[in-house]
Design a protein around this motif. Structure first.
Motif, PDB file in Angstrom:
ATOM      1  N   LEU A  17      -0.907 -56.841  21.475  1.00  0.00           N
ATOM      2  CA  LEU A  17      -0.864 -57.625  22.673  1.00  0.00           C
ATOM      3  C   LEU A  17       0.001 -59.090  22.482  1.00  0.00           C
ATOM      4  O   LEU A  17       0.649 -59.528  23.343  1.00  0.00           O
ATOM      5  N   LEU A  18      -0.517 -59.773  21.450  1.00  0.00           N
ATOM      6  CA  LEU A  18       0.097 -61.096  21.056  1.00  0.00           C
ATOM      7  C   LEU A  18       1.621 -61.031  20.830  1.00  0.00           C
ATOM      8  O   LEU A  18       2.338 -61.744  21.353  1.00  0.00           O
ATOM      9  N   ILE A  19       1.934 -59.664  20.174  1.00  0.00           N
ATOM     10  CA  ILE A  19       3.355 -59.530  19.657  1.00  0.00           C
ATOM     11  C   ILE A  19       4.257 -59.445  21.072  1.00  0.00           C
ATOM     12  O   ILE A  19       5.097 -60.060  21.405  1.00  0.00           O
ATOM     13  N   ASN A  46      11.166 -56.416  31.465  1.00  0.00           N
ATOM     14  CA  ASN A  46      10.294 -55.449  32.322  1.00  0.00           C
ATOM     15  C   ASN A  46      10.076 -54.150  31.424  1.00  0.00           C
ATOM     16  O   ASN A  46       9.259 -53.610  31.801  1.00  0.00           O
ATOM     17  N   LYS A  47      11.105 -53.931  30.021  1.00  0.00           N
ATOM     18  CA  LYS A  47      10.626 -52.991  29.373  1.00  0.00           C
ATOM     19  C   LYS A  47       9.168 -52.987  28.509  1.00  0.00           C
ATOM     20  O   LYS A  47       8.701 -52.188  28.392  1.00  0.00           O
ATOM     21  N   VAL A  48       8.768 -54.197  28.571  1.00  0.00           N
ATOM     22  CA  VAL A  48       7.361 -54.483  27.412  1.00  0.00           C
ATOM     23  C   VAL A  48       6.434 -54.692  28.617  1.00  0.00           C
ATOM     24  O   VAL A  48       5.063 -54.936  28.157  1.00  0.00           O
ATOM     25  N   VAL A  49       6.515 -54.987  29.891  1.00  0.00           N
ATOM     26  CA  VAL A  49       5.493 -55.427  30.703  1.00  0.00           C
ATOM     27  C   VAL A  49       4.260 -54.165  30.901  1.00  0.00           C
ATOM     28  O   VAL A  49       3.159 -54.624  30.555  1.00  0.00           O
ATOM     29  N   LEU A  50       4.858 -53.187  31.383  1.00  0.00           N
ATOM     30  CA  LEU A  50       3.796 -52.134  31.313  1.00  0.00           C
ATOM     31  C   LEU A  50       3.138 -51.673  30.063  1.00  0.00           C
ATOM     32  O   LEU A  50       2.032 -51.162  29.912  1.00  0.00           O
ATOM     33  N   PRO A  51       3.961 -51.617  28.973  1.00  0.00           N
ATOM     34  CA  PRO A  51       3.084 -51.308  27.591  1.00  0.00           C
ATOM     35  C   PRO A  51       2.004 -52.252  27.514  1.00  0.00           C
ATOM     36  O   PRO A  51       0.934 -52.070  26.881  1.00  0.00           O
ATOM     37  N   GLU A  52       2.491 -53.486  27.745  1.00  0.00           N
ATOM     38  CA  GLU A  52       1.203 -54.740  27.776  1.00  0.00           C
ATOM     39  C   GLU A  52       0.193 -54.428  28.434  1.00  0.00           C
ATOM     40  O   GLU A  52      -0.791 -54.499  28.177  1.00  0.00           O
ATOM     41  N   PHE A  53       0.428 -54.096  29.795  1.00  0.00           N
ATOM     42  CA  PHE A  53      -0.713 -53.870  30.774  1.00  0.00           C
ATOM     43  C   PHE A  53      -1.646 -52.762  30.204  1.00  0.00           C
ATOM     44  O   PHE A  53      -2.636 -52.500  30.281  1.00  0.00           O
ATOM     45  N   VAL A  54      -1.003 -51.687  29.655  1.00  0.00           N
ATOM     46  CA  VAL A  54      -1.774 -50.365  29.302  1.00  0.00           C
ATOM     47  C   VAL A  54      -2.405 -50.705  27.949  1.00  0.00           C
ATOM     48  O   VAL A  54      -3.710 -50.345  27.903  1.00  0.00           O
ATOM     49  N   TYR A  78      -8.578 -60.767  32.413  1.00  0.00           N
ATOM     50  CA  TYR A  78      -7.143 -60.603  32.290  1.00  0.00           C
ATOM     51  C   TYR A  78      -6.635 -59.025  32.733  1.00  0.00           C
ATOM     52  O   TYR A  78      -5.486 -58.974  33.200  1.00  0.00           O
ATOM     53  N   LEU A  79      -7.775 -58.048  32.670  1.00  0.00           N
ATOM     54  CA  LEU A  79      -7.499 -56.829  33.235  1.00  0.00           C
ATOM     55  C   LEU A  79      -7.296 -56.862  34.610  1.00  0.00           C
ATOM     56  O   LEU A  79      -6.163 -56.252  35.190  1.00  0.00           O
ATOM     57  N   LEU A  80      -8.122 -57.695  35.526  1.00  0.00           N
ATOM     58  CA  LEU A  80      -7.989 -57.922  36.971  1.00  0.00           C
ATOM     59  C   LEU A  80      -6.975 -58.315  37.231  1.00  0.00           C
ATOM     60  O   LEU A  80      -6.139 -58.127  38.245  1.00  0.00           O
ATOM     61  N   HIS A  81      -6.390 -59.491  36.444  1.00  0.00           N
ATOM     62  CA  HIS A  81      -4.941 -60.164  36.869  1.00  0.00           C
ATOM     63  C   HIS A  81      -3.980 -59.241  36.866  1.00  0.00           C
ATOM     64  O   HIS A  81      -3.162 -59.226  37.555  1.00  0.00           O
ATOM     65  N   ASN A  82      -4.025 -58.546  35.764  1.00  0.00           N
ATOM     66  CA  ASN A  82      -2.904 -57.310  35.325  1.00  0.00           C
ATOM     67  C   ASN A  82      -3.001 -56.464  36.696  1.00  0.00           C
ATOM     68  O   ASN A  82      -1.773 -55.964  37.249  1.00  0.00           O
ATOM     69  N   ARG A 109       2.529 -66.948  31.104  1.00  0.00           N
ATOM     70  CA  ARG A 109       2.733 -66.237  29.595  1.00  0.00           C
ATOM     71  C   ARG A 109       2.109 -67.076  28.673  1.00  0.00           C
ATOM     72  O   ARG A 109       1.274 -66.471  27.616  1.00  0.00           O
ATOM     73  N   LEU A 110       2.231 -68.287  28.679  1.00  0.00           N
ATOM     74  CA  LEU A 110       1.302 -69.253  27.909  1.00  0.00           C
ATOM     75  C   LEU A 110      -0.098 -69.093  27.958  1.00  0.00           C
ATOM     76  O   LEU A 110      -0.831 -68.960  27.000  1.00  0.00           O
ATOM     77  N   ALA A 111      -0.497 -68.976  29.185  1.00  0.00           N
ATOM     78  CA  ALA A 111      -1.933 -68.875  29.498  1.00  0.00           C
ATOM     79  C   ALA A 111      -2.267 -67.747  28.786  1.00  0.00           C
ATOM     80  O   ALA A 111      -3.535 -67.387  28.151  1.00  0.00           O
ATOM     81  N   LYS A 112      -1.740 -66.490  29.027  1.00  0.00           N
ATOM     82  CA  LYS A 112      -2.301 -65.223  28.324  1.00  0.00           C
ATOM     83  C   LYS A 112      -1.922 -65.336  26.877  1.00  0.00           C
ATOM     84  O   LYS A 112      -2.828 -64.739  26.309  1.00  0.00           O
ATOM     85  N   PHE A 113      -1.196 -66.036  26.316  1.00  0.00           N
ATOM     86  CA  PHE A 113      -0.922 -66.268  24.808  1.00  0.00           C
ATOM     87  C   PHE A 113      -2.210 -67.016  24.703  1.00  0.00           C
ATOM     88  O   PHE A 113      -2.866 -66.504  23.603  1.00  0.00           O
ATOM     89  N   PHE A 114      -2.729 -67.988  25.087  1.00  0.00           N
ATOM     90  CA  PHE A 114      -3.695 -68.742  24.674  1.00  0.00           C
ATOM     91  C   PHE A 114      -5.044 -68.057  24.807  1.00  0.00           C
ATOM     92  O   PHE A 114      -5.880 -68.205  23.825  1.00  0.00           O
ATOM     93  N   TYR A 115      -5.107 -67.169  25.809  1.00  0.00           N
ATOM     94  CA  TYR A 115      -6.185 -66.265  26.021  1.00  0.00           C
ATOM     95  C   TYR A 115      -6.400 -65.345  24.823  1.00  0.00           C
ATOM     96  O   TYR A 115      -7.478 -64.826  24.579  1.00  0.00           O
ATOM     97  N   LEU A 116      -5.274 -64.673  24.537  1.00  0.00           N
ATOM     98  CA  LEU A 116      -5.211 -63.692  23.494  1.00  0.00           C
ATOM     99  C   LEU A 116      -5.589 -64.324  22.146  1.00  0.00           C
ATOM    100  O   LEU A 116      -6.431 -63.699  21.260  1.00  0.00           O
ATOM    101  N   VAL A 117      -5.063 -65.462  21.827  1.00  0.00           N
ATOM    102  CA  VAL A 117      -5.415 -66.097  20.608  1.00  0.00           C
ATOM    103  C   VAL A 117      -6.997 -66.275  20.442  1.00  0.00           C
ATOM    104  O   VAL A 117      -7.594 -66.366  19.515  1.00  0.00           O
ATOM    105  N   PHE A 118      -7.427 -66.889  21.757  1.00  0.00           N
ATOM    106  CA  PHE A 118      -9.097 -67.097  21.641  1.00  0.00           C
ATOM    107  C   PHE A 118      -9.645 -65.734  21.637  1.00  0.00           C
ATOM    108  O   PHE A 118     -10.928 -65.704  20.613  1.00  0.00           O
TER     109      PHE A 118
END
Length: 136
Positions: A17-19, A46-54, A78-82, A109-118
């Motif tokens: 997810l971080l990648i 758009n190619k990587v959005v759905l793999p991120e969600f899944v 995060y899941l509910l946001h997606n 995406r920065l908020a997602k990034f810091f959320y995933l780091v946490f």
């Protein structure tokens, strides 16, 4: 021992997810500095959005199956946001509106990034705690 494997799988899902989120941030930065055009940007992201969600949905489901309730609760927003973004059809980037939405997309995406780091930090903590608890 199986709990340690569960934390390792969780760790690798978080790394994936971080990648994916870092790749999206890099693409947005490339557009901001005019290294790529908006058509390439939208195609790449758009190619990587759905793999991120899944991947994120699989991770949340994995926490529920392995009975890691706290981590499942932390992954729920995060899941509910997606899910909300997907249902409102705002998960894909539109080529014609990318320049007006660029600051919002970067902040999101920065908020997602810091959320995933946490979340990764918590996962590593619980993995170490589980391995030390089994040793003693």
């Amino acid at each position: 021992m199986s709990d340690l494997f569960a934390w390792l799988i969780s760790f690798f899902l978080l790394i994936i997810l971080l990648i994916l989120v870092t790749y999206q941030l890099m693409c947005l930065a490339d557009l901001e500095f005019d290294y790529i055009n908006p058509y390439d940007l939208s195609a790449r992201i758009n190619k990587v959005v759905l793999p991120e969600f899944v991947t994120q949905a699989v991770q949340c489901f994995f926490y529920l199956v392995t009975r890691h309730w706290i981590m499942a609760l932390l992954c729920a927003p995060y899941l509910l946001h997606n899910i909300r973004m997907y249902r409102q059809r705002r998960h894909l980037i539109d080529v014609t509106e990318i320049f007006t939405l660029l600051p919002w997309e970067k902040k999101q995406r920065l908020a997602k990034f810091f959320y995933l780091v946490f979340t990764l930090f918590l996962s590593v903590f619980w993995m170490i705690y589980t391995s030390l608890d089994k040793q003693l």
